[in-house]
Design an enzyme around this catalytic site. Structure first.
Site, PDB file in Angstrom:
ATOM      1  CG  HIS A  84      -3.336   1.091   5.016  1.00 16.52           C
ATOM      2  ND1 HIS A  84      -2.824  -0.174   5.191  1.00 16.52           N
ATOM      3  CD2 HIS A  84      -4.063   1.050   3.873  1.00 16.52           C
ATOM      4  CE1 HIS A  84      -3.218  -0.940   4.191  1.00 16.52           C
ATOM      5  NE2 HIS A  84      -3.979  -0.223   3.376  1.00 16.52           N
ATOM      6  CG  ASP A 143      -0.191  -0.929   7.443  1.00 19.29           C
ATOM      7  OD1 ASP A 143       0.474  -0.767   6.413  1.00 19.29           O
ATOM      8  OD2 ASP A 143      -1.391  -0.586   7.553  1.00 19.29           O
TER       9      ASP A 143
END
Length: 621
Positions: free
Chosen positions: A433, A259
């Site tokens: 994130h 990610d």
């Protein structure tokens, strides 16, 4: 060899395969016994710090001449964009998919509701695809499932809450009963064909988030999904399973796909506990006012925090917004959301309680035009009237591109007299994130031979690649920024961009899927800027004489009653163009329409410096 990216890729790539050689010899997947160094030479260090001795000459020769088993990784979405995540893995003829998301349209995609991946390559290989694995239940990872399942009923492997969210979505499309679900849990491996997939727990802004260790004859690939490392997660959750990542790293990881969303942010992502404390202070500040909290409908953690704080302050809780209602009901049924029955009330009951006894949780944190919060800002919500007695918390950061719509909603709420707490004012939201330090930790523990940053715009992919390069564990030539549609051949011997498959964006407008393309969008853009003029005339098919008209209708160009002189001049131009066509004995209606369009367009541009769309309609009688 130069770092390969979208902008620095050999021009001949489309014609020939692009090779990225591996700097170290292939390690066999089975364990080998160490042998002592021969001829006084030291054994080469193992990539993870262990030492390997020389092997018998015959085996060395065999290893050098036998190519490593390859696999193919084909991202069909999620690269160069935030959303639309879908990746196809292939090895020895078997295939699996990871995720199937959507992205919301840009401001210039007029009338488009959703954008989904192009499933052409998936459907071409449907007989080889063994299953679809879902990392978590956010729209950018599950949103396109209804459109794929209508064409290909692929078995779905996902965690319990993720399955619940998917079923809610499929109910709207009448597909829930026919879908094939397999519930998976962390560390319970699933074998499909030559693939063995190991789900690994990770922290994110939604429960049941998973990374996948994908093991096949070519090696192990770790696909992180969306993740962060929260050392103090909310009650009931666990820290990202770093020991398992490290275990795979010690054994040897062929590639890491990680990610990249927060790759530009230094440091660590804040813990969810930060939000709990921040919102607690805001509840105290609200005093006697009604509290309205806007957040993502899928953010079960945030909803639970708000319910807990409402109980602390003696308030009842109501939810508003279709997706918020369905998700909270489903999460309660599955045990992911805990709320006493005497705390929850319906949206119709909120006016029965004084403002200081009510908390309303609603959708609309991104300023969606039809969301509950947007309707409140426009004073058009049927049950909720916003005023000075309201204290509104927007507990989400605007997704890039949504800033203007969020600002519009905030302005509307402020105009109605409410106090609004939005981004950067208090600690009301943390990202799900990983920031740079967590990305470094993932890279270090996994210690992959190859690294492909995923899930982000190009600038984020680029920064993530730079972070990996600066660590020094992975050679620069083994770090690659891929593009959607690239079919990447990967083995311990090296990495090659073999070819490009069909990949792109398919636009969904109402019930239409894929029937809105670039031409339609260009027309819509044209109409939005300059409007349209429709020219109608009835013409005798035998001699070309104009029997009636021409009549001009303007929409989005000028107000006809205030521009009679301009429209009369335009009508004259059309008459002259038709007369010239008659004089030239022109009976090709397409050519006649072209003359009318050119004459009228030239006249209008001279008079107004505008270029409306001109649509001639000639009726042959």
């Amino acid at each position: 060899m130069p770092f390969l990216s979208h902008q620095s890729r050999p021009a001949e790539q489309n014609a020939t395969a692009q090779s990225i050689p591996a700097p170290r010899p292939r390690r066999p997947r089975q364990n080998q016994n160490s042998a002592a160094p021969q001829n006084g030479q030291a054994a080469a260090p193992h990539p993870q710090g262990q030492r390997r001795g020389h092997r018998p000459k015959s085996l060395e020769h065999l290893e050098m001449t036998t190519p490593a088993i390859p696999m193919h990784i084909c991202p069909l979405g999620g690269l160069g964009e935030v959303g639309k995540n879908i990746t196809l893995y292939e090895c020895q003829g078997d295939m699996i998919l990871v995720d199937c998301g959507l992205v919301f349209p840009d401001a210039d995609m007029f009338g488009v509701d959703l954008v989904i991946p192009d499933f052409t390559y998936v459907l071409e290989n449907r007989d080889r695809i063994k299953g679809l694995f879902i990392t978590h239940g956010h729209e950018d990872h599950i949103g396109s499932l209804p459109y794929l399942l209508k064409k290909f009923n692929v078995p779905i492997y996902a965690a319990k809450l993720t399955i619940g969210l998917i079923k809610n979505k499929l109910e709207e499309h009448g597909l829930a009963s026919s879908a094939i679900f397999h519930e998976i849990r962390p560390r319970q491996k699933v074998t499909l064909g030559c693939f063995t997939v190991d789900p690994i727990h990770v922290n994110h802004s939604i429960p049941d988030s998973l990374a996948f260790a994908i093991d096949c004859p070519a090696g192990v690939v770790i696909h992180t999904g969306d993740f962060k490392v929260d050392y103090t997660p909310l009650s009931g959750d666990a820290v990202t399973d770093l020991p398992t990542i490290a275990e795979y790293g010690r054994k040897g990881v062929l590639a890491l796909l990680a990610d990249s969303t927060n790759a530009e942010r230094p440091g660590f992502t804040a813990t969810e506990q930060t939000v709990a404390e921040g919102v607690r202070r805001l509840f105290a500040k609200a005093g006697k006012r009604r509290i309205i909290v806007a957040t993502f409908a899928s953010n079960i953690y945030r909803v639970q925090q708000i319910i807990d704080l409402a109980i602390e302050s003696g308030r009842k809780v109501a939810v508003s917004g279709r997706s918020m209602v369905s998700n909270t009901e489903m999460a309660r049924e599955l045990g992911y959301l805990h709320a006493p029955d005497n705390v929850l009330i319906t949206i119709d009951e909120i006016n029965k309680y004084p403002p200081e006894k009510v908390v309303l949780i609603t959708t609309g944190s991104q300023g969606e035009p039809l969301s509950a919060l947007s309707r409140m800002a426009q004073a058009s919500h049927r049950q909720v009237r916003v005023g000075p007695n309201d204290f509104i918390i927007i507990s989400a950061r605007p997704i890039p591109g949504n800033e203007k719509t969020v600002t519009k909603v905030v302005n509307g709420l402020l105009t109605l007299g409410a106090e609004v707490i939005y981004e950067n004012m208090y600690d009301t939201h943390v990202s799900g994130h990983a920031c740079q330090e967590e990305q470094k930790l993932m890279l270090t523990l996994a210690h992959p031979q190859f690294f492909l940053p995923v899930h982000g715009e190009f600038k984020q992919l680029k920064r993530h690649a730079e972070t990996a390069e600066h660590l020094g564990y992975i050679p620069k030539q083994n770090i690659y920024i891929a593009e959607n549609g690239q079919n990447i051949r990967l083995s311990a011997d090296g990495m090659t961009v073999e070819n490009t498959v069909t990949a792109g964006a398919v636009m969904v407008d109402g019930y239409g899927v894929g029937d809105v393309g670039n031409v339609v969008l260009r027309d819509r853009h044209h109409l939005s800027e300059d409007g349209i003029i429709i020219v109608t005339a009835a013409i005798d098919g035998s001699n070309g004489q104009v029997l009636s008209g021409p009549d001009l209708v303007s929409r989005g160009f000028v107000y006809v009653r205030e521009s009679e002189e301009l429209m009369e001049g335009a009508r004259t131009q059309v008459e002259m163009a038709l007369d010239r066509s008659l004089a030239d004995n022109l009976h090709d209606w397409a050519s006649v329409k072209a003359r009318v369009r050119e004459a009228l367009s030239s006249y209008i541009y001279r008079r107004t410096k505008r270029s409306p769309m001109i649509l001639p309609i000639l009726l042959e009688v």
